[in-house]
Write a protein that holds these residues in place. Structure first.
Motif, PDB file in Angstrom:
ATOM      1  N   VAL A  68       1.027  -1.098  -0.246  1.00  0.00           N
ATOM      2  CA  VAL A  68       0.339  -0.141  -0.142  1.00  0.00           C
ATOM      3  C   VAL A  68       0.686   0.666  -0.162  1.00  0.00           C
ATOM      4  N   MET A  69       0.898   2.688  -1.093  1.00  0.00           N
ATOM      5  CA  MET A  69       1.816   3.535  -1.306  1.00  0.00           C
ATOM      6  C   MET A  69       0.737   4.822  -1.074  1.00  0.00           C
ATOM      7  N   VAL A  70       0.830   5.630   0.498  1.00  0.00           N
ATOM      8  CA  VAL A  70       0.628   6.468   0.352  1.00  0.00           C
ATOM      9  C   VAL A  70       0.808   8.119   0.000  1.00  0.00           C
ATOM     10  N   GLU A  71      -0.048   8.804  -1.028  1.00  0.00           N
ATOM     11  CA  GLU A  71       0.212  10.202  -1.014  1.00  0.00           C
ATOM     12  C   GLU A  71       0.613  11.089   0.031  1.00  0.00           C
ATOM     13  N   CYS A  72       1.696  11.223   0.655  1.00  0.00           N
ATOM     14  CA  CYS A  72       1.966  12.696   1.726  1.00  0.00           C
ATOM     15  C   CYS A  72       2.750  13.525   1.787  1.00  0.00           C
ATOM     16  N   TYR A  73       3.487  14.474   2.122  1.00  0.00           N
ATOM     17  CA  TYR A  73       4.125  15.482   1.698  1.00  0.00           C
ATOM     18  C   TYR A  73       4.474  15.229   0.565  1.00  0.00           C
ATOM     19  N   GLY A  74       3.497  15.137  -0.095  1.00  0.00           N
ATOM     20  CA  GLY A  74       4.187  15.944  -2.268  1.00  0.00           C
ATOM     21  C   GLY A  74       4.629  14.457  -3.048  1.00  0.00           C
ATOM     22  N   GLN A 134       3.470   1.242   5.191  1.00  0.00           N
ATOM     23  CA  GLN A 134       4.511   1.057   6.901  1.00  0.00           C
ATOM     24  C   GLN A 134       5.764   2.369   7.153  1.00  0.00           C
ATOM     25  N   LYS A 135       5.714   3.134   6.522  1.00  0.00           N
ATOM     26  CA  LYS A 135       6.694   3.691   6.659  1.00  0.00           C
ATOM     27  C   LYS A 135       6.202   4.720   7.683  1.00  0.00           C
ATOM     28  N   ILE A 136       4.850   5.402   7.033  1.00  0.00           N
ATOM     29  CA  ILE A 136       4.376   6.924   7.573  1.00  0.00           C
ATOM     30  C   ILE A 136       3.684   6.548   9.002  1.00  0.00           C
ATOM     31  N   SER A 137       3.570   4.954   9.211  1.00  0.00           N
ATOM     32  CA  SER A 137       2.511   4.653  10.414  1.00  0.00           C
ATOM     33  C   SER A 137       2.928   3.530  11.348  1.00  0.00           C
ATOM     34  N   ARG A 138       1.849   3.342  12.029  1.00  0.00           N
ATOM     35  CA  ARG A 138       2.422   2.125  12.563  1.00  0.00           C
ATOM     36  C   ARG A 138       0.570   1.220  12.501  1.00  0.00           C
ATOM     37  N   ILE A 139       1.245  -0.008  11.638  1.00  0.00           N
ATOM     38  CA  ILE A 139       0.279  -1.448  11.748  1.00  0.00           C
ATOM     39  C   ILE A 139       0.186  -2.440  13.250  1.00  0.00           C
ATOM     40  N   SER A 140      -0.864  -2.271  13.251  1.00  0.00           N
ATOM     41  CA  SER A 140      -0.842  -4.155  14.198  1.00  0.00           C
ATOM     42  C   SER A 140      -2.255  -4.568  14.088  1.00  0.00           C
ATOM     43  N   SER A 165      -5.731  10.261   3.847  1.00  0.00           N
ATOM     44  CA  SER A 165      -5.387   9.592   2.511  1.00  0.00           C
ATOM     45  C   SER A 165      -4.800   8.260   2.775  1.00  0.00           C
ATOM     46  N   VAL A 166      -4.288   7.805   4.262  1.00  0.00           N
ATOM     47  CA  VAL A 166      -4.082   5.732   4.288  1.00  0.00           C
ATOM     48  C   VAL A 166      -5.698   5.770   4.017  1.00  0.00           C
ATOM     49  N   GLU A 167      -6.736   6.326   4.356  1.00  0.00           N
ATOM     50  CA  GLU A 167      -7.851   5.444   4.623  1.00  0.00           C
ATOM     51  C   GLU A 167      -8.375   5.270   3.004  1.00  0.00           C
ATOM     52  N   LYS A 168      -7.762   6.596   1.959  1.00  0.00           N
ATOM     53  CA  LYS A 168      -7.867   6.072  -0.105  1.00  0.00           C
ATOM     54  C   LYS A 168      -6.805   4.943  -0.470  1.00  0.00           C
ATOM     55  N   ALA A 169      -6.103   5.213   0.222  1.00  0.00           N
ATOM     56  CA  ALA A 169      -5.067   4.016   0.184  1.00  0.00           C
ATOM     57  C   ALA A 169      -5.143   2.946  -0.140  1.00  0.00           C
ATOM     58  N   ILE A 170      -5.813   2.511   1.558  1.00  0.00           N
ATOM     59  CA  ILE A 170      -6.560   1.311   1.176  1.00  0.00           C
ATOM     60  C   ILE A 170      -7.481   0.456   0.803  1.00  0.00           C
ATOM     61  N   THR A 196      -7.860   1.767  -2.054  1.00  0.00           N
ATOM     62  CA  THR A 196      -7.758   1.900  -3.842  1.00  0.00           C
ATOM     63  C   THR A 196      -6.429   0.495  -4.059  1.00  0.00           C
ATOM     64  N   ALA A 197      -6.405   0.310  -3.072  1.00  0.00           N
ATOM     65  CA  ALA A 197      -5.024  -1.051  -2.510  1.00  0.00           C
ATOM     66  C   ALA A 197      -5.554  -2.532  -3.453  1.00  0.00           C
ATOM     67  N   GLU A 198      -6.693  -2.621  -4.408  1.00  0.00           N
ATOM     68  CA  GLU A 198      -7.636  -3.816  -4.619  1.00  0.00           C
ATOM     69  C   GLU A 198      -7.063  -4.793  -3.392  1.00  0.00           C
TER      70      GLU A 198
END
Length: 193
Positions: A48-54, A60-66, A85-90, A92-94
């Motif tokens: 999953v790739m998230v659009e952030c900071y342009g 997993q680089k921008i959040s903690r997953i448990s 943006s995290v919600e949207k990325a998940i 749209t990740a199929e």
């Protein structure tokens, strides 16, 4: 043979081929981890790739997953502004997952897999496995070409060339078997109810 070993280093060549083939196996195993089995697992969100900071960043680089129990993932973005943006990325990740924003965290309920979905995932694992074997055969092809060039350049004789190619085929078979073993283990996990 002593003269040929100074111009063509078979041990070094074989080691380089083994390292490249090992990377192929590791890549396949990493891809297998993103195929979910019945329970929730943070690695299922690795792609999953998230659009952030342009730019696009891995989740997993921008959040903690448990995990919260066997059927739920909890994602907590480090920067709360990225929750949408995290919600949207998940979504749209199929991955067939439906994220739910719950304050400053996102909860993802992982539904149990149906028999049909398990078979689809096993098919996907076989496809990944075949891609890995193709990559290993490509490494083999490249190194056979190096052996043939050394033979053509008179660095090694025909007998050495044949011996090295046979040895390389044994190495290739060993790594292909590692992929097959990983596939069997993944299929067993997927088809276990």
């Amino acid at each position: 043979m002593a003269a040929s070993s100074s111009t063509f280093d078979w041990k070094g060549t074989k080691k380089a081929a083994e390292e490249k083939m090992q990377k192929c196996v590791e890549s396949i195993q990493t891809q297998f981890q993103t195929i979910r089995v019945g329970a929730a697992n943070p690695t299922m969100l690795d792609r999953v790739m998230v659009e952030c900071y342009g730019s696009m960043k891995q989740l997993q680089k921008i959040s903690r997953i448990s995990t919260n129990g066997p059927q739920q993932l909890v994602i907590e973005p480090f920067d709360k502004e990225h929750i949408k943006s995290v919600e949207k990325a998940i979504k749209t990740a199929e991955l067939n997952l439906n994220p739910i924003v719950d304050g400053h965290v996102i909860r993802v309920n992982v539904p149990p897999l149906t028999e049909e979905r398990r078979k689809d995932m096993a098919k996907q694992a076989r496809s990944i496995s075949e891609d890995g074997k193709v990559a290993i055969r490509n490494v083999r092809r490249d190194f056979v070409e190096k052996i043939k060039q050394a033979e053509k350049g008179k660095a090694i004789g025909k007998d050495d060339s044949k011996t090295f190619q046979d040895d390389l085929q044994k190495v290739t078979d060993t790594f292909a078997k590692k992929i097959d073993d990983s596939l069997k283990a993944k299929e067993k996990d997927l088809l276990k109810v």
